[in-house]
Design a protein around this motif. Structure first.
Motif, PDB file in Angstrom:
ATOM      1  N   TYR A   6       0.832  -1.192   0.000  1.00  0.00           N
ATOM      2  CA  TYR A   6       0.000   0.000   0.000  1.00  0.00           C
ATOM      3  C   TYR A   6       0.872   1.250   0.000  1.00  0.00           C
ATOM      4  O   TYR A   6       2.071   1.186   0.260  1.00  0.00           O
ATOM      5  CB  TYR A   6      -0.931   0.015   1.214  1.00  0.00           C
ATOM      6  N   ARG A   7       0.251   2.368  -0.322  1.00  0.00           N
ATOM      7  CA  ARG A   7       0.897   3.669  -0.220  1.00  0.00           C
ATOM      8  C   ARG A   7       0.207   4.408   0.912  1.00  0.00           C
ATOM      9  O   ARG A   7      -1.012   4.580   0.884  1.00  0.00           O
ATOM     10  CB  ARG A   7       0.767   4.439  -1.527  1.00  0.00           C
ATOM     11  N   PRO A   8       0.941   4.851   1.936  1.00  0.00           N
ATOM     12  CA  PRO A   8       0.289   5.449   3.105  1.00  0.00           C
ATOM     13  C   PRO A   8      -0.377   6.777   2.783  1.00  0.00           C
ATOM     14  O   PRO A   8       0.048   7.513   1.893  1.00  0.00           O
ATOM     15  CB  PRO A   8       1.438   5.636   4.096  1.00  0.00           C
ATOM     16  N   ALA A   9      -1.428   7.072   3.530  1.00  0.00           N
ATOM     17  CA  ALA A   9      -2.123   8.346   3.386  1.00  0.00           C
ATOM     18  C   ALA A   9      -1.365   9.418   4.150  1.00  0.00           C
ATOM     19  O   ALA A   9      -0.530   9.123   5.002  1.00  0.00           O
ATOM     20  CB  ALA A   9      -3.544   8.229   3.924  1.00  0.00           C
ATOM     21  N   LYS A  10      -1.676  10.656   3.877  1.00  0.00           N
ATOM     22  CA  LYS A  10      -1.001  11.736   4.594  1.00  0.00           C
ATOM     23  C   LYS A  10      -1.502  11.774   6.028  1.00  0.00           C
ATOM     24  O   LYS A  10      -2.623  11.387   6.327  1.00  0.00           O
ATOM     25  CB  LYS A  10      -1.203  13.074   3.891  1.00  0.00           C
ATOM     26  N   THR A  11      -0.646  12.245   6.903  1.00  0.00           N
ATOM     27  CA  THR A  11      -1.015  12.296   8.304  1.00  0.00           C
ATOM     28  C   THR A  11      -2.062  13.386   8.543  1.00  0.00           C
ATOM     29  O   THR A  11      -2.064  14.411   7.869  1.00  0.00           O
ATOM     30  CB  THR A  11       0.217  12.544   9.186  1.00  0.00           C
ATOM     31  N   ALA A  12      -2.937  13.157   9.491  1.00  0.00           N
ATOM     32  CA  ALA A  12      -3.980  14.127   9.780  1.00  0.00           C
ATOM     33  C   ALA A  12      -3.464  15.292  10.614  1.00  0.00           C
ATOM     34  O   ALA A  12      -4.141  16.301  10.759  1.00  0.00           O
ATOM     35  CB  ALA A  12      -5.124  13.440  10.524  1.00  0.00           C
ATOM     36  N   MET A  13      -2.272  15.154  11.148  1.00  0.00           N
ATOM     37  CA  MET A  13      -1.731  16.188  12.022  1.00  0.00           C
ATOM     38  C   MET A  13      -1.154  17.381  11.265  1.00  0.00           C
ATOM     39  O   MET A  13      -1.064  18.468  11.808  1.00  0.00           O
ATOM     40  CB  MET A  13      -0.628  15.605  12.914  1.00  0.00           C
ATOM     41  N   GLN A  14      -0.716  17.179  10.027  1.00  0.00           N
ATOM     42  CA  GLN A  14      -0.130  18.265   9.266  1.00  0.00           C
ATOM     43  C   GLN A  14      -0.667  18.244   7.842  1.00  0.00           C
ATOM     44  O   GLN A  14      -1.195  17.238   7.388  1.00  0.00           O
ATOM     45  CB  GLN A  14       1.391  18.144   9.253  1.00  0.00           C
ATOM     46  N   SER A  15      -0.504  19.351   7.155  1.00  0.00           N
ATOM     47  CA  SER A  15      -1.059  19.437   5.810  1.00  0.00           C
ATOM     48  C   SER A  15      -0.101  18.951   4.736  1.00  0.00           C
ATOM     49  O   SER A  15      -0.489  18.829   3.588  1.00  0.00           O
ATOM     50  CB  SER A  15      -1.465  20.879   5.513  1.00  0.00           C
ATOM     51  N   GLY A  16       1.147  18.675   5.083  1.00  0.00           N
ATOM     52  CA  GLY A  16       2.127  18.240   4.094  1.00  0.00           C
ATOM     53  C   GLY A  16       1.910  16.801   3.658  1.00  0.00           C
ATOM     54  O   GLY A  16       1.200  16.038   4.292  1.00  0.00           O
ATOM     55  N   LYS A  17       2.545  16.418   2.557  1.00  0.00           N
ATOM     56  CA  LYS A  17       2.396  15.067   2.027  1.00  0.00           C
ATOM     57  C   LYS A  17       3.700  14.295   2.085  1.00  0.00           C
ATOM     58  O   LYS A  17       3.979  13.453   1.244  1.00  0.00           O
ATOM     59  CB  LYS A  17       1.904  15.122   0.593  1.00  0.00           C
ATOM     60  N   ALA A  18       4.526  14.570   3.094  1.00  0.00           N
ATOM     61  CA  ALA A  18       5.788  13.847   3.241  1.00  0.00           C
ATOM     62  C   ALA A  18       5.507  12.387   3.566  1.00  0.00           C
ATOM     63  O   ALA A  18       4.510  12.046   4.204  1.00  0.00           O
ATOM     64  CB  ALA A  18       6.616  14.481   4.347  1.00  0.00           C
ATOM     65  N   LYS A  19       6.352  11.515   3.101  1.00  0.00           N
ATOM     66  CA  LYS A  19       6.280  10.071   3.344  1.00  0.00           C
ATOM     67  C   LYS A  19       5.026   9.423   2.746  1.00  0.00           C
ATOM     68  O   LYS A  19       4.570   8.397   3.219  1.00  0.00           O
ATOM     69  CB  LYS A  19       6.354   9.758   4.839  1.00  0.00           C
ATOM     70  N   THR A  20       4.432  10.022   1.736  1.00  0.00           N
ATOM     71  CA  THR A  20       3.267   9.421   1.097  1.00  0.00           C
ATOM     72  C   THR A  20       3.554   8.992  -0.331  1.00  0.00           C
ATOM     73  O   THR A  20       2.652   8.544  -1.022  1.00  0.00           O
ATOM     74  CB  THR A  20       2.076  10.403   1.081  1.00  0.00           C
TER      75      THR A  20
END
Length: 101
Positions: A6-20
């Motif tokens: 799978y490809r992880p979703a963006k974290t809900a804590m920040q608006s960036g898309k790092a590590k996705t």
């Protein structure tokens, strides 16, 4: 031995898309977890659960799984739809609801 890719979703804590942008191959749990009767810790003898393999593309992850004889399933990522919102739309003369305090 089975795994999910799978490809992880963006974290809900920040608006960036790092590590996705990377794809992850994660092994499924094969043996059930046990609760230690004395301390109450949860433990397992399956060490593959702790392993996450990162790949740049989905094809590389699938190639690794087939090369090593791992059953896998691919979980497709859900693309987010960005809603464009303008501050000036709050003061439009043809709003659906009137602007009041």
């Amino acid at each position: 031995m089975s795994a999910k890719i799978y490809r992880p979703a963006k974290t809900a804590m920040q608006s960036g898309k790092a590590k996705t942008h990377q794809w992850i191959l994660e092994f499924d749990q094969e043996t059930p977890r046990r609760i230690d009767p004395i301390m109450g810790y949860t433990s397992s003898g399956d060490t593959r659960q702790q392993l996450k393999l990162f790949f740049d593309t989905q094809e590389l992850a699938e190639a690794y799984a087939t090369r090593n004889g791992i059953e896998y399933r691919v979980i497709a990522p859900k693309e987010t739809v960005r809603q464009t919102v303008s501050y000036t739309d709050n003061f439009r003369f043809n709003r659906n609801q009137p602007w009041t305090h």
